[in-house]
Write a protein that holds these residues in place. Structure first.
Motif, PDB file in Angstrom:
ATOM      1  N   UNK A  14       1.464   3.955  14.167  1.00 59.23           N
ATOM      2  CA  UNK A  14       2.422   4.370  13.142  1.00 59.23           C
ATOM      3  C   UNK A  14       3.315   3.183  12.795  1.00 59.23           C
ATOM      4  N   UNK A  15       3.540   2.965  11.503  1.00 63.45           N
ATOM      5  CA  UNK A  15       4.502   1.937  11.106  1.00 63.45           C
ATOM      6  C   UNK A  15       5.143   2.319   9.783  1.00 63.45           C
ATOM      7  N   UNK A  16       6.445   2.062   9.695  1.00 63.22           N
ATOM      8  CA  UNK A  16       7.212   2.291   8.466  1.00 63.22           C
ATOM      9  C   UNK A  16       7.840   0.988   8.014  1.00 63.22           C
ATOM     10  N   UNK A  17       7.853   0.771   6.710  1.00 65.82           N
ATOM     11  CA  UNK A  17       8.700  -0.257   6.102  1.00 65.82           C
ATOM     12  C   UNK A  17       9.800   0.484   5.360  1.00 65.82           C
ATOM     13  N   UNK A  18      11.020   0.012   5.485  1.00 68.63           N
ATOM     14  CA  UNK A  18      12.166   0.795   5.045  1.00 68.63           C
ATOM     15  C   UNK A  18      13.129  -0.018   4.173  1.00 68.63           C
ATOM     16  N   UNK A  19      14.139   0.685   3.692  1.00 69.13           N
ATOM     17  CA  UNK A  19      15.147   0.046   2.844  1.00 69.13           C
ATOM     18  C   UNK A  19      16.215  -0.681   3.639  1.00 69.13           C
ATOM     19  N   UNK A  20      16.253  -0.490   4.965  1.00 72.76           N
ATOM     20  CA  UNK A  20      17.294  -1.131   5.763  1.00 72.76           C
ATOM     21  C   UNK A  20      17.080  -0.894   7.237  1.00 72.76           C
ATOM     22  N   UNK A  28      12.261   5.501   3.768  1.00 66.66           N
ATOM     23  CA  UNK A  28      10.898   4.986   3.886  1.00 66.66           C
ATOM     24  C   UNK A  28      10.465   4.408   2.549  1.00 66.66           C
ATOM     25  N   UNK A  29       9.966   3.184   2.575  1.00 64.84           N
ATOM     26  CA  UNK A  29       9.398   2.545   1.393  1.00 64.84           C
ATOM     27  C   UNK A  29       7.884   2.677   1.424  1.00 64.84           C
ATOM     28  N   UNK A  30       7.268   2.241   2.522  1.00 59.73           N
ATOM     29  CA  UNK A  30       5.827   2.375   2.696  1.00 59.73           C
ATOM     30  C   UNK A  30       5.555   2.730   4.147  1.00 59.73           C
ATOM     31  N   UNK A  31       4.381   3.282   4.397  1.00 61.87           N
ATOM     32  CA  UNK A  31       4.068   3.760   5.742  1.00 61.87           C
ATOM     33  C   UNK A  31       2.562   3.777   5.940  1.00 61.87           C
ATOM     34  N   UNK A  42     -11.892   2.568  12.623  1.00 61.49           N
ATOM     35  CA  UNK A  42     -10.469   2.761  12.353  1.00 61.49           C
ATOM     36  C   UNK A  42     -10.290   3.537  11.057  1.00 61.49           C
ATOM     37  N   UNK A  43      -9.457   4.564  11.125  1.00 57.88           N
ATOM     38  CA  UNK A  43      -9.175   5.409   9.959  1.00 57.88           C
ATOM     39  C   UNK A  43      -7.723   5.187   9.563  1.00 57.88           C
ATOM     40  N   UNK A  44      -7.485   4.828   8.315  1.00 62.70           N
ATOM     41  CA  UNK A  44      -6.144   4.430   7.882  1.00 62.70           C
ATOM     42  C   UNK A  44      -5.660   5.285   6.715  1.00 62.70           C
ATOM     43  N   UNK A  45      -4.447   5.773   6.828  1.00 68.23           N
ATOM     44  CA  UNK A  45      -3.788   6.480   5.722  1.00 68.23           C
ATOM     45  C   UNK A  45      -2.494   5.747   5.403  1.00 68.23           C
ATOM     46  N   UNK A  46      -2.266   5.459   4.146  1.00 69.10           N
ATOM     47  CA  UNK A  46      -1.069   4.734   3.739  1.00 69.10           C
ATOM     48  C   UNK A  46      -0.327   5.488   2.640  1.00 69.10           C
ATOM     49  N   UNK A  47       0.960   5.217   2.556  1.00 66.84           N
ATOM     50  CA  UNK A  47       1.813   5.847   1.558  1.00 66.84           C
ATOM     51  C   UNK A  47       2.808   4.842   0.995  1.00 66.84           C
ATOM     52  N   UNK A  48       3.195   5.062  -0.242  1.00 64.58           N
ATOM     53  CA  UNK A  48       4.347   4.385  -0.845  1.00 64.58           C
ATOM     54  C   UNK A  48       5.235   5.482  -1.416  1.00 64.58           C
ATOM     55  N   UNK A  49       6.528   5.392  -1.130  1.00 65.52           N
ATOM     56  CA  UNK A  49       7.486   6.402  -1.576  1.00 65.52           C
ATOM     57  C   UNK A  49       8.206   5.933  -2.835  1.00 65.52           C
ATOM     58  N   UNK A  70       9.112  -1.645  -8.168  1.00 65.07           N
ATOM     59  CA  UNK A  70       7.706  -1.553  -7.777  1.00 65.07           C
ATOM     60  C   UNK A  70       7.441  -0.289  -6.985  1.00 65.07           C
ATOM     61  N   UNK A  71       8.361   0.088  -6.097  1.00 62.64           N
ATOM     62  CA  UNK A  71       8.167   1.291  -5.289  1.00 62.64           C
ATOM     63  C   UNK A  71       8.203   2.538  -6.157  1.00 62.64           C
ATOM     64  N   UNK A  72       9.135   2.578  -7.113  1.00 60.59           N
ATOM     65  CA  UNK A  72       9.201   3.749  -7.985  1.00 60.59           C
ATOM     66  C   UNK A  72       7.953   3.868  -8.853  1.00 60.59           C
ATOM     67  N   UNK A  73       7.397   2.726  -9.253  1.00 60.28           N
ATOM     68  CA  UNK A  73       6.209   2.741 -10.087  1.00 60.28           C
ATOM     69  C   UNK A  73       4.971   3.162  -9.305  1.00 60.28           C
ATOM     70  N   UNK A  74       4.829   2.633  -8.100  1.00 61.82           N
ATOM     71  CA  UNK A  74       3.621   2.897  -7.308  1.00 61.82           C
ATOM     72  C   UNK A  74       3.754   4.119  -6.416  1.00 61.82           C
ATOM     73  N   UNK A  75       4.994   4.539  -6.149  1.00 64.15           N
ATOM     74  CA  UNK A  75       5.215   5.555  -5.130  1.00 64.15           C
ATOM     75  C   UNK A  75       5.045   6.983  -5.618  1.00 64.15           C
ATOM     76  N   UNK A  76       4.911   7.858  -4.631  1.00 63.51           N
ATOM     77  CA  UNK A  76       4.855   9.291  -4.863  1.00 63.51           C
ATOM     78  C   UNK A  76       6.177   9.916  -4.432  1.00 63.51           C
ATOM     79  N   UNK A  77       6.447  11.163  -4.792  1.00 65.73           N
ATOM     80  CA  UNK A  77       7.729  11.776  -4.430  1.00 65.73           C
ATOM     81  C   UNK A  77       8.025  11.642  -2.941  1.00 65.73           C
TER      82      UNK A  77
END
Length: 245
Positions: A14-20, A28-31, A42-49, A70-77
């Protein structure tokens, strides 16, 4: 037939990239959640918020590369992203696999606050996970080694490829690879049952964090850092001054 040790079965990275770096306010920005090892691909699931209306400071962009636009453009709710991450983790736990999280109190506490922010059931309300934190393990097995203890440092020490640090899928895979190598090098770790290893890390992390706080408190020029060391593992209790909803 003897049962396979935990490191011979799948690990859930598990890994998160965040705003601070403040767990009370970070978003959460990406995960990424990866299933690693166990004789499987290896099975990978990724997200952008889409950040849920938050902003990414320039200092955070410098670390992981994401801008607010970029996050708002690529991200999901953001609420959907948090729910899907929680679901993926709970499914891994239900399969009997440990969650491998570098510096677990940060990522798990951010996820906990995000769940509360969107009115979602927390991970620890959904399941009873066993956590493996490579940083805690490394400090236990090699306390006096000089140098840093970041994921990049551990990858160099345990000879694990990390081609794109601060990319969540790469960081999650690398953390699993480090843990796998540690379990093979220090076989007493592999022989511990997951409940016992989880409980031991609670004790080890407390000792390590209290030592860090004492180090800061007694080192000229670093005294101001001591109050900020929170001695909880794997989850930091929520502050009374709760994050904004």
């Amino acid at each position: 037939m003897s049962q396979l040790s935990w490191h011979r079965r799948p690990l859930v990275g598990v890994d998160l990239e965040t705003t601070g770096t403040d767990v009370e306010t970070a978003r959460i920005v990406s995960a990424a959640v990866v299933r690693y090892g166990g004789g499987r691909d290896t099975d990978t699931h990724t997200w952008v918020s889409d950040l849920g209306g938050a902003e990414i400071p320039l200092a955070a962009t410098a670390v992981h590369g994401w801008t607010s636009e970029a996050a708002r453009s690529a991200g999901r709710p953001a609420g959907d992203v948090v729910e899907e991450i929680l679901t993926a983790l709970a499914e891994g736990v239900a399969s009997g696999w440990p969650l491998v999280i570098m510096n677990a109190p940060f990522d798990l506490s951010v996820l906990d606050r995000e769940a509360a922010r969107y009115g979602l059931e927390s991970l620890f309300a959904r399941c009873d996970p066993y956590i493996i934190d490579p940083r805690v393990l490394d400090l236990k097995v090699d306390k006096w080694r000089r140098g840093g203890r970041t994921l990049e440092d551990l990858c160099r020490h345990y000879v694990v490829d990390l081609d794109a640090a601060h990319t969540p899928e790469q960081d999650a895979k690398a953390a699993c690879a480090v843990v796998w190598k540690m379990a093979n090098r220090f076989r007493w770790l592999a022989r511990r049952r997951l409940p016992d290893l989880h409980a031991a890390q609670i004790r080890w992390a407390l000792t390590q964090l209290e030592g860090l706080r004492e180090h800061f408190a007694t080192t000229p020029g670093k005294e101001h850092l001591a109050p900020g060391v929170r001695v909880h593992w794997p989850l930091i209790p929520a502050s009374r001054t709760a994050v904004e909803q």
